[in-house]
Motif scaffolding. Sequence first.
Motif, mmCIF file in Angstrom:
data_model
loop_
_atom_site.group_PDB
_atom_site.id
_atom_site.type_symbol
_atom_site.label_atom_id
_atom_site.label_comp_id
_atom_site.label_asym_id
_atom_site.label_seq_id
_atom_site.Cartn_x
_atom_site.Cartn_y
_atom_site.Cartn_z
ATOM 1 N N SER A 10 29.716 63.732 44.701
ATOM 2 C CA SER A 10 31.080 63.870 44.204
ATOM 3 C C SER A 10 32.077 63.705 45.335
ATOM 4 O O SER A 10 31.712 63.714 46.520
ATOM 5 C CB SER A 10 31.276 65.251 43.566
ATOM 6 O OG SER A 10 31.190 66.267 44.565
ATOM 7 N N ARG A 11 33.328 63.582 44.965
ATOM 8 C CA ARG A 11 34.421 63.551 45.947
ATOM 9 C C ARG A 11 34.424 64.835 46.774
ATOM 10 O O ARG A 11 34.621 64.795 47.991
ATOM 11 C CB ARG A 11 35.754 63.387 45.219
ATOM 12 C CG ARG A 11 36.980 63.418 46.127
ATOM 13 C CD ARG A 11 38.259 63.204 45.323
ATOM 14 N NE ARG A 11 39.430 63.156 46.191
ATOM 15 C CZ ARG A 11 40.117 64.223 46.588
ATOM 16 N NH1 ARG A 11 39.734 65.431 46.167
ATOM 17 N NH2 ARG A 11 41.156 64.098 47.379
ATOM 18 N N GLU A 12 34.183 65.953 46.113
ATOM 19 C CA GLU A 12 34.181 67.232 46.814
ATOM 20 C C GLU A 12 33.087 67.283 47.872
ATOM 21 O O GLU A 12 33.287 67.847 48.957
ATOM 22 C CB GLU A 12 33.994 68.379 45.806
ATOM 23 C CG GLU A 12 35.181 68.641 44.906
ATOM 24 C CD GLU A 12 35.398 67.558 43.858
ATOM 25 O OE1 GLU A 12 34.408 66.844 43.507
ATOM 26 O OE2 GLU A 12 36.543 67.391 43.404
ATOM 27 N N ASP A 13 31.932 66.691 47.585
ATOM 28 C CA ASP A 13 30.856 66.644 48.576
ATOM 29 C C ASP A 13 31.284 65.866 49.816
ATOM 30 O O ASP A 13 30.989 66.257 50.952
ATOM 31 C CB ASP A 13 29.612 65.992 47.976
ATOM 32 C CG ASP A 13 28.881 66.883 46.988
ATOM 33 O OD1 ASP A 13 29.203 68.086 46.920
ATOM 34 O OD2 ASP A 13 27.993 66.371 46.285
ATOM 35 N N LYS A 26 33.845 67.944 51.801
ATOM 36 C CA LYS A 26 33.171 69.075 52.449
ATOM 37 C C LYS A 26 32.438 68.609 53.703
ATOM 38 O O LYS A 26 32.545 69.240 54.768
ATOM 39 C CB LYS A 26 32.203 69.727 51.475
ATOM 40 C CG LYS A 26 31.403 70.881 52.049
ATOM 41 C CD LYS A 26 30.426 71.428 51.013
ATOM 42 C CE LYS A 26 29.545 72.526 51.592
ATOM 43 N NZ LYS A 26 28.548 73.033 50.603
#
Length: 293
Positions: A101-104, A107
């Motif tokens: 994901s974008r969040e991964d 992060k």
Amino acid sequence: MEYHIRPRRSMLYVPGCNKHYLDRARTLAADSVILDLGDPILVDAKEQSRANVVEAIQQGGYGSREVVVRVNNLDSAWGHDDIRAVANIGANAILFPNIESREDVLKAQSFLDEAGGSHMPIMVMIESPLAVLNAKEIAAASDRISCIVMATSDLISQLHAHVTHERSAILTSLSLVILAARAYGRSVIDGITSDFKNMHSFEYACRLGRDMGLDGKSLVHPAQIAYCNDAYTPKATEVANARLIITALKEANEAGRGTVVVNDKLVEHHHIKAAQRLIKLHEAIIELEEEYI
């Protein structure tokens, strides 16, 4: 947008647990070497592998080859320490596995920045159905992403699919990731072929990937390098045709025409960008190969 053009015809995984392989990689004709701390390394060898890779990078000797470090998952017992150890020692990029994901992406990038690697490009691995479905948001997440690396063996397992010569189970996935990569100017690399003795199937996979638009192939055995490099190297006739396209359309435009026929094919403005990119890649390959040919 093109992040940058550099040869990635062959990206060789080199296990960090084996100093001999780390040394030998300095002599091989791979465009990129991925010094690996990830899943293939046994738990008991994780810390020693990290020390080996740090020592190898600091020692240098890889020339103009792209030196990439694949770290362990951020949620593993080793991921954070891996990043701290390799963030600022001279590697060209960090490869993050299991990005979904974008969040991964954000992060991973944030932790790399905190570790002193805010200057470094990152690479991300697409290895699950969810990652393929989220390829667009992953590719768009950061302009620090220089390359997307497919993990096709993992993907096939999670799809409950079968490995076939035609690669039919993953053609849709490859296409979706290629589309995302091209939309945001990222390089995109095919996954490994585990059966490294079946060169007929490997060569087919290289040429299929090239024709689909991939930039190169990751691999696990030095014997595979020549096949990758041959498939993904622009041929002399292609380079000559690219130069002819640029010249012919320029002359046509100066004469008031928007198109021209070159070698019985209609040439328009969009062909120029492709021709220029091919020539730049050709020149970059020549420069790189001068070191080891």
